[in-house]
Design an enzyme around this catalytic site. Structure first.
Site, short mmCIF file in Angstrom:
data_model
loop_
_atom_site.label_atom_id
_atom_site.label_comp_id
_atom_site.label_asym_id
_atom_site.label_seq_id
_atom_site.Cartn_x
_atom_site.Cartn_y
_atom_site.Cartn_z
N GLU A 230 -5.68 -5.39 10.00
CA GLU A 230 -4.47 -4.41 10.64
C GLU A 230 -4.81 -3.50 11.86
O GLU A 230 -5.78 -2.67 11.48
CB GLU A 230 -4.34 -3.49 9.40
CG GLU A 230 -4.52 -3.83 7.77
CD GLU A 230 -3.97 -2.78 7.03
OE1 GLU A 230 -2.19 -3.12 6.72
OE2 GLU A 230 -4.18 -1.49 6.60
N HIS B 64 -9.49 1.15 4.48
CA HIS B 64 -8.69 1.33 5.54
C HIS B 64 -8.78 2.33 6.38
O HIS B 64 -8.97 2.86 5.92
CB HIS B 64 -7.38 1.71 4.34
CG HIS B 64 -5.82 1.69 5.15
ND1 HIS B 64 -5.29 2.12 5.71
CD2 HIS B 64 -4.89 1.14 5.02
CE1 HIS B 64 -4.24 2.39 5.87
NE2 HIS B 64 -3.81 1.34 5.42
N LYS C 123 0.22 4.67 -0.22
CA LYS C 123 -0.50 5.38 0.28
C LYS C 123 -0.58 6.47 -0.72
O LYS C 123 -0.54 6.84 -1.60
CB LYS C 123 -0.15 5.69 1.53
CG LYS C 123 -0.33 4.79 2.59
CD LYS C 123 -0.22 4.21 3.94
CE LYS C 123 -0.30 3.27 5.17
NZ LYS C 123 0.15 3.44 6.63
N ASN D 12 1.15 -1.21 0.21
CA ASN D 12 0.08 0.04 0.27
C ASN D 12 0.58 0.93 0.15
O ASN D 12 1.74 1.15 0.84
CB ASN D 12 -0.95 -0.46 1.16
CG ASN D 12 -1.81 0.97 1.26
OD1 ASN D 12 -1.89 1.87 0.76
ND2 ASN D 12 -2.10 1.16 2.56
N SER E 90 2.75 -3.07 10.36
CA SER E 90 4.53 -2.91 10.27
C SER E 90 5.20 -4.75 10.32
O SER E 90 6.21 -5.34 11.10
CB SER E 90 4.81 -2.65 12.19
OG SER E 90 4.54 -1.49 12.16
N GLU F 229 -6.98 4.67 7.30
CA GLU F 229 -6.46 6.43 7.38
C GLU F 229 -7.60 7.13 7.06
O GLU F 229 -8.27 8.23 7.35
CB GLU F 229 -4.99 5.94 6.94
CG GLU F 229 -4.18 6.02 7.47
CD GLU F 229 -3.21 5.30 6.55
OE1 GLU F 229 -2.91 6.04 5.46
OE2 GLU F 229 -2.13 4.69 7.18
N GLY G 126 2.30 1.64 11.17
CA GLY G 126 3.79 2.36 10.69
C GLY G 126 4.22 2.87 12.19
O GLY G 126 4.76 3.90 12.17
C1 PEP Z 1 -0.49 -0.47 6.13
O1 PEP Z 1 -1.28 1.40 6.38
O2 PEP Z 1 -1.21 -0.44 4.79
C2 PEP Z 1 -0.21 -0.78 6.58
C3 PEP Z 1 -0.19 -2.08 6.88
O3 PEP Z 1 1.14 -0.30 6.78
P1 PEP Z 1 3.04 0.03 7.54
O4 PEP Z 1 3.56 -1.25 6.75
O5 PEP Z 1 3.87 0.98 7.55
O6 PEP Z 1 2.36 -0.76 9.24
#
Ligand code: PEP
Length: 248
Positions: free
Chosen positions: A163, A93, A12, A10, A207, A95, A169
């Protein structure tokens, strides 16, 4: 038959023309791992250029509007994503659920529209830290899934991405027992709602990086990963794909 693991990046709000070389590097390196389905979900404006740069490699969007067309300023329909060369999209997602205030009902409509029009869909669910600490993670995430899951997935390609918001992040990751417990609960909910639960891949996201990927892919019911930060560079992303291949 076991499904291929799916490792989706992703991107973003990252990605300019100059980054097409990185997308090409990831697509080229992914050919070494035919047992893993690899995809990159890039900003809508980059989809067409990315698709042309890496024919045959799965490029996706990060959101889709539920309507076919119309007065929806700034939005992107499933037909537009397909027309630009996308074969999949993320929906729900955290976000977007947070910043765009997307409800479960909206996420459900987006997922249904994407599937109906021929996109593979990665539907995201996950709990906040407060919910996890209150001991309500399983109940919250399964309720969120229940509200976001389309009623008819037919023969469409759907994946669920678990998630935890507090892991995105942050470098924090749930324990393998916590991931296993959540993925089993998601699998059970899918079974309750849809007979073919086994054909729906459940990804872990939050992460994921080279150093923890193998352990995460070894957890029961983890069928792949949704990767944010570590998907931006081939040098970070490819070891995750290799770990998926190694854990079959
Ligand atoms: C995400 O936002 O979908 C995600 C998994 O981010 P990260 O791997 O940076 O934690």
């Amino acid at each position: 038959m076991a499904l291929n693991k799916l490792v989706a990046g992703n991107w973003k709000m990252h990605g300019l023309s100059a980054d097409l070389a990185e997308i090409k590097a990831i697509a080229d390196a992914s050919r070494q791992y035919p047992s893993v389905d690899v995809a990159l979900c890039v900003p809508a404006i980059l989809i067409e250029r990315a698709s042309r740069a890496v024919p045959g490699f799965a490029i996706g969007g990060q959101d889709v509007h539920e309507a076919e067309k119309g007065a929806h300023t700034g939005c992107t329909s499933a037909e537009m994503l397909l027309d630009a060369g996308a074969s999949l999209t993320i929906v729900g997602h955290s976000e977007r659920r947070d910043a765009q205030r997307e409800s479960d009902a909206e996420v459900k409509a987006k997922a249904a529209a994407g599937l109906l029009r021929g996109l593979a869909v990665i539907l995201c669910v996950g709990e906040s830290l407060d919910v996890r600490e209150a001991g309500d993670a399983i109940a919250t995430v399964t309720a969120q899934l229940d509200g976001s899951l389309p009623d008819d997935v037919g023969a469409a390609t759907l994946a669920i991405a678990y998630e935890p918001i507090w892991a995105i992040g942050t470098g924090k990751v749930p324990t393998t027992d916590e991931i296993a417990e959540m993925h089993a609960a998601i699998r059970a909910k899918l079974g309750e709602r849809h007979g073919k639960a086994g054909a729906i891949r459940i990804l872990y996201g939050g992460s994921v990086k080279a150093s923890n990927a193998q352990e995460i892919f070894g957890v029961p019911d983890v069928d792949g990963a949704l990767v944010g930060g570590a998907s931006l560079k081939a040098t970070d992303f490819m070891p995750i794909v290799a770990a998926a291949a190694a854990t079959g």
